[in-house]
Design an enzyme around this catalytic site. Structure first.
Site, PDB file in Angstrom:
ATOM      1  N   ASP A  34       0.773  -1.292   0.289  1.00  8.11           N
ATOM      2  CA  ASP A  34       0.021   0.085   0.187  1.00  8.11           C
ATOM      3  C   ASP A  34       0.858   1.479   0.322  1.00  8.11           C
ATOM      4  N   ILE A  61       1.536   0.309  -6.335  1.00 11.05           N
ATOM      5  CA  ILE A  61       1.607  -0.579  -7.673  1.00 11.05           C
ATOM      6  C   ILE A  61       1.878  -0.370  -8.841  1.00 11.05           C
ATOM      7  N   GLU A  85      -7.123   4.236  -6.588  1.00 10.12           N
ATOM      8  CA  GLU A  85      -8.184   5.809  -6.413  1.00 10.12           C
ATOM      9  C   GLU A  85      -9.405   5.665  -6.071  1.00 10.12           C
ATOM     10  N   THR A 152     -16.292  -2.166  -9.201  1.00  6.87           N
ATOM     11  CA  THR A 152     -17.052  -1.756  -9.029  1.00  6.87           C
ATOM     12  C   THR A 152     -18.324  -1.908  -9.393  1.00  6.87           C
ATOM     13  N   ASP A 153     -19.861  -1.629  -9.594  1.00  3.49           N
ATOM     14  CA  ASP A 153     -21.085  -1.643 -10.315  1.00  3.49           C
ATOM     15  C   ASP A 153     -21.082  -0.131 -11.197  1.00  3.49           C
ATOM     16  N   GLU A 154     -20.206   0.531 -10.837  1.00  3.68           N
ATOM     17  CA  GLU A 154     -19.949   1.860 -11.309  1.00  3.68           C
ATOM     18  C   GLU A 154     -19.682   1.549 -12.310  1.00  3.68           C
ATOM     19  N   TYR A 177     -13.411   8.563 -12.360  1.00  2.00           N
ATOM     20  CA  TYR A 177     -13.301   7.032 -11.498  1.00  2.00           C
ATOM     21  C   TYR A 177     -13.599   5.838 -12.176  1.00  2.00           C
ATOM     22  N   LYS A 181     -11.971   2.459 -14.154  1.00  2.00           N
ATOM     23  CA  LYS A 181     -11.888   1.462 -13.311  1.00  2.00           C
ATOM     24  C   LYS A 181     -12.575  -0.099 -14.456  1.00  2.00           C
ATOM     25  N   ASN A 206     -22.029   0.185  -3.547  1.00  2.13           N
ATOM     26  CA  ASN A 206     -21.755   0.502  -2.188  1.00  2.13           C
ATOM     27  C   ASN A 206     -21.039  -0.329  -0.931  1.00  2.13           C
ATOM     28  N   ASN A 207     -20.008  -0.183  -0.557  1.00  2.62           N
ATOM     29  CA  ASN A 207     -20.117  -0.299   0.726  1.00  2.62           C
ATOM     30  C   ASN A 207     -19.621   0.820   1.639  1.00  2.62           C
ATOM     31  N   VAL A 233     -26.359  17.343   0.820  1.00  2.69           N
ATOM     32  CA  VAL A 233     -27.145  16.365  -0.522  1.00  2.69           C
ATOM     33  C   VAL A 233     -26.687  16.512  -1.684  1.00  2.69           C
ATOM     34  N   PRO A 311     -21.576  16.595 -11.337  1.00  9.36           N
ATOM     35  CA  PRO A 311     -21.328  16.436 -12.474  1.00  9.36           C
ATOM     36  C   PRO A 311     -21.818  15.540 -12.645  1.00  9.36           C
ATOM     37  N   GLY A 312     -22.259  15.209 -14.028  1.00  9.28           N
ATOM     38  CA  GLY A 312     -22.365  13.519 -14.741  1.00  9.28           C
ATOM     39  C   GLY A 312     -23.608  12.405 -13.483  1.00  9.28           C
TER      40      GLY A 312
HETATM   41  P1  NAD Z   1      -9.855   3.385  -0.347  1.00  9.24           P
HETATM   42  O1  NAD Z   1      -9.616   4.354  -0.827  1.00  9.24           O
HETATM   43  O2  NAD Z   1     -10.359   3.232   0.806  1.00  9.24           O
HETATM   44  O3  NAD Z   1      -8.287   2.604   0.016  1.00  9.24           O
HETATM   45  C1  NAD Z   1      -7.566   2.191  -1.843  1.00  9.24           C
HETATM   46  C2  NAD Z   1      -6.247   1.971  -0.469  1.00  9.24           C
HETATM   47  O4  NAD Z   1      -5.212   1.861  -1.991  1.00  9.24           O
HETATM   48  C3  NAD Z   1      -5.406   2.676   0.132  1.00  9.24           C
HETATM   49  O5  NAD Z   1      -5.079   2.480   0.734  1.00  9.24           O
HETATM   50  C4  NAD Z   1      -4.472   3.422  -0.179  1.00  9.24           C
HETATM   51  O6  NAD Z   1      -3.148   4.297   0.108  1.00  9.24           O
HETATM   52  C5  NAD Z   1      -4.378   2.163  -2.265  1.00  9.24           C
HETATM   53  N1  NAD Z   1      -3.495   2.871  -2.725  1.00  9.24           N
HETATM   54  C6  NAD Z   1      -4.365   3.995  -3.678  1.00  9.24           C
HETATM   55  N2  NAD Z   1      -3.075   3.942  -4.806  1.00  9.24           N
HETATM   56  C7  NAD Z   1      -2.332   2.796  -4.680  1.00  9.24           C
HETATM   57  C8  NAD Z   1      -0.535   3.160  -5.680  1.00  9.24           C
HETATM   58  N3  NAD Z   1      -0.624   3.244  -6.020  1.00  9.24           N
HETATM   59  N4  NAD Z   1      -0.144   1.782  -4.903  1.00  9.24           N
HETATM   60  C9  NAD Z   1      -0.355   1.312  -3.841  1.00  9.24           C
HETATM   61  N5  NAD Z   1      -1.527   1.908  -3.122  1.00  9.24           N
HETATM   62  C10 NAD Z   1      -2.389   2.288  -3.390  1.00  9.24           C
HETATM   63  O7  NAD Z   1     -10.963   1.830  -1.816  1.00  9.24           O
HETATM   64  P2  NAD Z   1     -11.627   1.193  -0.977  1.00  9.24           P
HETATM   65  O8  NAD Z   1     -13.303   2.158  -0.615  1.00  9.24           O
HETATM   66  O9  NAD Z   1     -11.238   0.728   0.215  1.00  9.24           O
HETATM   67  O10 NAD Z   1     -11.397   0.540  -2.879  1.00  9.24           O
HETATM   68  C11 NAD Z   1     -10.695  -0.753  -2.673  1.00  9.24           C
HETATM   69  C12 NAD Z   1     -11.080  -1.181  -3.859  1.00  9.24           C
HETATM   70  O11 NAD Z   1     -12.143  -1.434  -3.585  1.00  9.24           O
HETATM   71  C13 NAD Z   1     -10.718  -0.458  -4.652  1.00  9.24           C
HETATM   72  O12 NAD Z   1     -10.267  -0.600  -6.144  1.00  9.24           O
HETATM   73  C14 NAD Z   1     -12.629   0.612  -5.865  1.00  9.24           C
HETATM   74  O13 NAD Z   1     -12.236   0.440  -6.293  1.00  9.24           O
HETATM   75  C15 NAD Z   1     -12.844  -0.942  -5.100  1.00  9.24           C
HETATM   76  N6  NAD Z   1     -14.224  -0.751  -4.532  1.00  9.24           N
HETATM   77  C16 NAD Z   1     -15.351   0.331  -3.541  1.00  9.24           C
HETATM   78  C17 NAD Z   1     -16.189   0.733  -2.953  1.00  9.24           C
HETATM   79  C18 NAD Z   1     -17.061   1.254  -2.005  1.00  9.24           C
HETATM   80  O14 NAD Z   1     -18.167   1.248  -2.265  1.00  9.24           O
HETATM   81  N7  NAD Z   1     -15.629   1.177  -1.043  1.00  9.24           N
HETATM   82  C19 NAD Z   1     -17.192  -0.403  -3.852  1.00  9.24           C
HETATM   83  C20 NAD Z   1     -16.946  -1.367  -4.836  1.00  9.24           C
HETATM   84  C21 NAD Z   1     -15.214  -1.459  -5.743  1.00  9.24           C
HETATM   85  O1  DAU Z   2     -20.630   1.801  -6.126  1.00  4.63           O
HETATM   86  C1  DAU Z   2     -19.624   1.467  -5.375  1.00  4.63           C
HETATM   87  C2  DAU Z   2     -19.027   2.752  -4.982  1.00  4.63           C
HETATM   88  O2  DAU Z   2     -19.749   3.843  -4.350  1.00  4.63           O
HETATM   89  C3  DAU Z   2     -17.562   2.672  -5.458  1.00  4.63           C
HETATM   90  O3  DAU Z   2     -16.960   2.245  -6.689  1.00  4.63           O
HETATM   91  C4  DAU Z   2     -16.468   4.611  -4.630  1.00  4.63           C
HETATM   92  O4  DAU Z   2     -15.491   3.778  -4.759  1.00  4.63           O
HETATM   93  C5  DAU Z   2     -17.589   4.861  -3.660  1.00  4.63           C
HETATM   94  O5  DAU Z   2     -16.936   5.926  -3.880  1.00  4.63           O
HETATM   95  C6  DAU Z   2     -19.139   4.302  -4.187  1.00  4.63           C
HETATM   96  O6  DAU Z   2     -19.048   5.345  -4.993  1.00  4.63           O
HETATM   97  P1  DAU Z   2     -21.063   6.205  -5.203  1.00  4.63           P
HETATM   98  O7  DAU Z   2     -20.575   8.041  -5.463  1.00  4.63           O
HETATM   99  O8  DAU Z   2     -21.729   6.268  -5.012  1.00  4.63           O
HETATM  100  O9  DAU Z   2     -20.077   6.736  -2.931  1.00  4.63           O
HETATM  101  P2  DAU Z   2     -19.839   8.321  -2.622  1.00  4.63           P
HETATM  102  O10 DAU Z   2     -20.015   7.939  -1.083  1.00  4.63           O
HETATM  103  O11 DAU Z   2     -19.597   9.102  -2.727  1.00  4.63           O
HETATM  104  O12 DAU Z   2     -21.657   8.403  -2.914  1.00  4.63           O
HETATM  105  C7  DAU Z   2     -22.515   8.207  -2.759  1.00  4.63           C
HETATM  106  C8  DAU Z   2     -23.889   9.219  -2.864  1.00  4.63           C
HETATM  107  O13 DAU Z   2     -24.167  10.046  -2.726  1.00  4.63           O
HETATM  108  C9  DAU Z   2     -23.619  10.164  -4.096  1.00  4.63           C
HETATM  109  O14 DAU Z   2     -25.140   9.893  -4.851  1.00  4.63           O
HETATM  110  C10 DAU Z   2     -23.182  10.585  -4.502  1.00  4.63           C
HETATM  111  C11 DAU Z   2     -23.917  11.277  -3.249  1.00  4.63           C
HETATM  112  N1  DAU Z   2     -23.542  12.334  -2.182  1.00  4.63           N
HETATM  113  C12 DAU Z   2     -22.327  11.920  -1.620  1.00  4.63           C
HETATM  114  C13 DAU Z   2     -21.731  12.713  -1.060  1.00  4.63           C
HETATM  115  C14 DAU Z   2     -20.191  12.282  -0.573  1.00  4.63           C
HETATM  116  C15 DAU Z   2     -23.702  13.085  -0.912  1.00  4.63           C
HETATM  117  O15 DAU Z   2     -25.301  13.490  -1.207  1.00  4.63           O
HETATM  118  N2  DAU Z   2     -23.303  13.866  -0.408  1.00  4.63           N
HETATM  119  C16 DAU Z   2     -21.783  13.966   0.026  1.00  4.63           C
HETATM  120  O16 DAU Z   2     -21.699  15.189   0.424  1.00  4.63           O
END
Ligand code: NAD
Ligand code: DAU
Length: 372
Positions: A34, A61, A85, A152-154, A177, A181, A206-207, A233, A311-312
């Site tokens: 990491d 990486i 990212e 991701t589902d995105e 993003y 992916k 979304n987790n 929001v 946006p978008g």
């Molecule tokens: P996060 O941003 O919390 O963590 C990302 C980690 O990757 C961090 O520890 C960061 O230091 C590390 N990292 C970033 N750039 C790096 C690099 N160049 N080399 C080595 N390490 C690096 O992300 P997350 O929410 O834990 O998501 C993890 C994975 O799951 C991602 O690939 C994301 O696309 C995917 N994902 C996330 C969600 C979600 O809801 N968070 C849902 C579906 C899939």
């Molecule tokens: O669907 C999986 C994805 O879920 C992952 O791949 C991404 O890594 C993860 O960040 C997440 O993406 P979202 O864009 O869905 O998550 P976020 O928490 O940024 O936003 C969730 C929803 O809430 C989205 O519709 C935007 C909205 N939002 C977000 C923020 C940060 C708000 O309304 N206000 C906010 O301040």
């Protein structure tokens, strides 16, 4: 002993996964690579650094020499690739880092894995779908098992009022993003078709849960609501996401790793669609109940502020997770009602963790938005 290279294991999902995998796979050893960006924090791994089956390596990486060296040094036979990212808003403000880590980084990892993947030279047609036995090391990399790419589902784009994303839904990424992916998913798939690399891809919704960086909706709202700050929001608040408790996602990854069919994609979701505004209101109500209303006497819902839309902004995501259920027997174990309470309680009990992770480069951005 299975030697697993986890990338991004100091991030939200990666750290939860490392914890769960060390418990669930007593025969495994984990090397966590990491970079420790703003989103990666060793505090997420507190308590496991001393585990003899775990090693942390700080690195990028995209560093081909480092990554290839690790395959050899650690005799890596399995890769779980989380590093990315991950925040959509940041990808809109600065896409370059997303292309670098998510595309070039994944490519670099795939190249190292390809070199380590021992193709049986005597066979004109290698059979990558079967596990190869771990055996003699020949002083070279030994990716004998699996390369699991966490996505991701995105990548599927945005849904209307109805319908679900399946594994055959065409890709239609709409943010930098999700485009990065999607690109990485295609590279992973290409390395399977072209070189026989034993890959698996998971596309998850979304987790939420412990250790999520407080820029994402749920932890941001918990933290702001707790501190009496405005709750932003986007747009009309009616965008829909499908929420999954992070430990359920990690359990699904373990199932796919152990039982998934090489070369396949598995969609993972929580069957739990919610509008953003419902999520924000729920968090407000839980906090009012647990810590009392605001000092002004108002309920926390009064902090909700509708702000300019992203946006978008994709309108709706929803996952059809029947493949992973029917073929591998995985289903979410935690309902949203349980998970959201557990999550709020975790943030209430870990305010020092929140303060420590906000202490880095993110603080300046955060204070500009919400005040000190
Ligand atoms: P996060 O941003 O919390 O963590 C990302 C980690 O990757 C961090 O520890 C960061 O230091 C590390 N990292 C970033 N750039 C790096 C690099 N160049 N080399 C080595 N390490 C690096 O992300 P997350 O929410 O834990 O998501 C993890 C994975 O799951 C991602 O690939 C994301 O696309 C995917 N994902 C996330 C969600 C979600 O809801 N968070 C849902 C579906 C899939
Ligand atoms: O669907 C999986 C994805 O879920 C992952 O791949 C991404 O890594 C993860 O960040 C997440 O993406 P979202 O864009 O869905 O998550 P976020 O928490 O940024 O936003 C969730 C929803 O809430 C989205 O519709 C935007 C909205 N939002 C977000 C923020 C940060 C708000 O309304 N206000 C906010 O301040």
């Amino acid at each position: 002993m299975q030697n697993i290279l986890v990338t991004g294991g100091a991030g939200f999902i990666g750290a939860n996964f490392v914890r769960q995998a060390l418990q669930a796979l007593p025969e495994c050893r984990i090397v966590n690579l990491d970079k420790l960006t703003y989103a990666g924090n060793l505090a997420n791994l507190a308590g496991i650094a001393e585990d003899a089956r775990y090693r942390f390596v700080q690195g990028d990486i995209c560093d081909a020499e480092l990554v290839s060296g690790l395959f050899v040094e650690e005799q890596v036979d399995t890769v779980i690739h989380f590093a990315a990212e991950s925040h959509v808003d940041r990808s809109i403000d600065g896409p370059a880092e997303f292309v670098q880590t998510n595309v070039i980084g994944t490519f670099t990892l795939l190249e190292a894995a390809r070199k380590a993947w021992e193709v049986d030279k005597s066979s004109p047609s290698p059979q990558p779908s079967s596990f190869r036995p771990c055996g003699s090391a020949r002083g070279e990399g030994v990716l004998r098992q699996r390369f699991l790419h966490v996505s991701t589902d995105e990548v599927y784009g945005s849904l209307g009022e109805t319908g679900l994303f399946t594994e055959t839904t065409p890709y239609d990424p709409r943010s930098p993003y999700s485009a990065s992916k999607a690109s990485s998913d295609h590279l992973v798939s290409a390395y399977h078709h072209t070189y026989g690399l034993p890959v698996l891809v998971t596309n998850c919704s979304n987790n939420y849960g412990p250790y999520q960086f407080p820029e994402k909706l749920i932890p941001l709202i918990v933290n702001n609501a707790l501190n009496g700050k405005s709750l932003p929001v986007y747009g009309d608040g009616k965008n829909v996401r499908d929420w999954l408790y992070v430990e359920d996602h990690c359990a699904a990854i373990l199932e796919v790793l152990q039982k998934g069919q090489v070369g396949e994609t598995y969609n993972i979701g929580g069957n739990n669609e919610k509008q953003n505004i419902e999520i924000v209101q729920t968090i407000c109500d839980i906090l009012d109940e647990k810590v009392g209303v605001l000092s002004s006497g108002e309920a926390r819902r009064s902090l909700i502020t509708f702000v300019k839309d992203r946006p978008g902004h994709d309108r709706r995501y929803a996952i059809d997770a029947s493949k992973v259920k029917d073929e591998l027997g995985w289903e979410p174990a935690v309902t949203f009602e349980e998970g959201i309470v557990k999550t709020v309680e975790w943030y209430l009990g870990n305010t020092e963790w929140v303060a420590s992770v906000l202490d880095g480069s993110y603080r300046e951005y955060y204070e500009k938005q919400y005040g000190a």
